[in-house]
Scaffold this active site. Structure first.
Site, PDB file in Angstrom:
ATOM      1  N   HIS A 134       0.844  -1.736  -0.147  1.00  0.00           N
ATOM      2  CA  HIS A 134      -0.040  -0.161   0.390  1.00  0.00           C
ATOM      3  C   HIS A 134       0.607   1.420   0.545  1.00  0.00           C
ATOM      4  O   HIS A 134       0.885   2.222  -0.743  1.00  0.00           O
ATOM      5  CB  HIS A 134      -0.835   0.212   0.948  1.00  0.00           C
ATOM      6  CG  HIS A 134      -1.260   0.884   1.904  1.00  0.00           C
ATOM      7  ND1 HIS A 134      -3.160   1.767   1.397  1.00  0.00           N
ATOM      8  CD2 HIS A 134      -1.007   2.144   2.040  1.00  0.00           C
ATOM      9  CE1 HIS A 134      -2.413   2.855   1.844  1.00  0.00           C
ATOM     10  NE2 HIS A 134      -2.685   3.142   2.477  1.00  0.00           N
ATOM     11  N   GLU A 135       1.594   1.074   0.604  1.00  0.00           N
ATOM     12  CA  GLU A 135       2.585   2.819   1.246  1.00  0.00           C
ATOM     13  C   GLU A 135       3.649   2.952  -0.331  1.00  0.00           C
ATOM     14  O   GLU A 135       3.645   3.882  -1.007  1.00  0.00           O
ATOM     15  CB  GLU A 135       3.303   2.396   2.469  1.00  0.00           C
ATOM     16  CG  GLU A 135       2.945   2.143   3.523  1.00  0.00           C
ATOM     17  CD  GLU A 135       1.805   3.504   3.830  1.00  0.00           C
ATOM     18  OE1 GLU A 135       2.512   4.567   3.249  1.00  0.00           O
ATOM     19  OE2 GLU A 135       1.059   3.215   4.167  1.00  0.00           O
ATOM     20  N   HIS A 138       1.549   4.148  -2.709  1.00  0.00           N
ATOM     21  CA  HIS A 138       1.016   5.559  -2.302  1.00  0.00           C
ATOM     22  C   HIS A 138       2.715   6.662  -3.707  1.00  0.00           C
ATOM     23  O   HIS A 138       3.176   7.601  -4.226  1.00  0.00           O
ATOM     24  CB  HIS A 138       1.714   6.478  -1.610  1.00  0.00           C
ATOM     25  CG  HIS A 138       0.562   6.001  -0.330  1.00  0.00           C
ATOM     26  ND1 HIS A 138      -0.604   6.481  -1.465  1.00  0.00           N
ATOM     27  CD2 HIS A 138       0.290   5.916   0.379  1.00  0.00           C
ATOM     28  CE1 HIS A 138      -1.692   6.713  -0.244  1.00  0.00           C
ATOM     29  NE2 HIS A 138      -1.372   5.799   0.670  1.00  0.00           N
TER      30      HIS A 138
END
Length: 299
Positions: A134-135, A138
């Site tokens: 998820h990071e 980003h």
């Protein structure tokens, strides 16, 4: 379309900055405010990642770390970065009991990811891989730059608007004291609403792409449930002192809960979990995880 919407929202914040400057000092005030906005953007572009990592006392780690759990964390991030077609980010650990994580940096070549010690203790390897994917999503989407610049402008708007308390505004523009007071309260609110709207949309997109990178949407769903519960119980003193950084975290570190409304920096955790389970082709809640660390194809 998502990036276009973000650019428009940042333009709205910058324009709002100019409006406040005009209310305080007429045309000259507007010019100064816009110059200040440009300076804030430039400063955020080059330095915001270093500031936030220092603020959270993040320590860079690698495969030589004495802790086996941290070495495996590094291996997972490196494997996921390869899956995502990204360069290896700076990998850091934050000494904080609250389970959480964030990414920062102006571009993929200068990105950093951070996980708290609480997160590393709480999650098994599949869940940790889901969170770090998820990071990295980003980073891949360049959300780290967008969110940092937006937060910087929003914070500067709040500061500038507060100056209105000490100045009567530009009496020649007809606004008077009432208009200045209204601007003092409404401008920070408007800036915050725009900032929050960007953050919520980005979290959904990072969940989706992160699930694709890790290949396990159900593991990210299980991780979000654990992190949300943990963040609600365990305070994060640094985040409380610097609430503008809360939007960077995977789960709101200030309360650990929220709803899909204009006053939440994150979507409701259950809404995110439901979307991820739909990706996984499931409708039931994720089963409880036993915390066992299992190997996976991400590292």
């Amino acid at each position: 379309m998502g990036h276009l919407r973000t650019y428009i929202l940042i333009a709205v914040l910058t324009a709002l900055f100019g409006v406040i400057g005009f209310a305080l000092g007429g045309t000259g005030g507007m010019v100064l405010a816009l110059l200040f906005a440009a300076g804030s953007n430039l400063f955020a572009y080059w330095n915001a990642d270093k500031i936030v990592l220092r603020m959270y006392r993040a320590e860079e780690v690698d495969r030589t770390n004495a802790s086996g759990a941290i070495r495996r964390y590094v291996e997972i991030v490196e494997g996921l970065a390869g899956n995502a077609g990204l360069p290896r980010p700076k990998i850091t650990v934050i000494p904080n009991d609250q389970p959480n994580a964030f990414a920062t940096g102006r571009n993929p070549e200068n990105a950093a990811v951070a996980a708290t010690t609480g997160l590393l203790r709480m999650l098994n390897e599949e869940e940790l891989a889901g969170v770090m994917a998820h990071e990295l999503a980003h980073v891949k989407n360049r959300d780290t730059l967008t969110m940092t610049v937006t937060a910087t402008i929003a914070g500067a708007i709040t500061t500038l608007a507060n100056f209105a308390l000490f100045f009567g505004g530009n009496r020649n523009n007809g606004g008077g004291l009432v208009g200045t007071l209204a601007m003092m309260f409404l401008a920070p609110l408007a800036a915050g609403l725009v900032q929050m709207a960007i953050s919520r949309g980005r979290e959904y997109e990072a969940d989706r792409i992160g699930a694709e990178i890790s290949g396990r949407p159900e593991a990210l769903a299980a991780a979000l449930a654990k992190i949300s519960n943990g963040a609600a119980r365990i305070p994060n003193a640094t985040a409380e002192m610097h609430p503008e950084t809360g939007q960077l975290m995977i789960i709101n570190p200030l309360s650990g809960r929220g709803a899909d409304n204009l006053f939440s920096t994150h979507p409701a955790a259950q809404n995110r979990i439901d979307r991820l389970l739909q990706m996984a082709g499931r409708t039931a809640s994720p089963p409880p995880m036993n915390g066992r660390r299992a190997k996976g194809p991400w590292g």
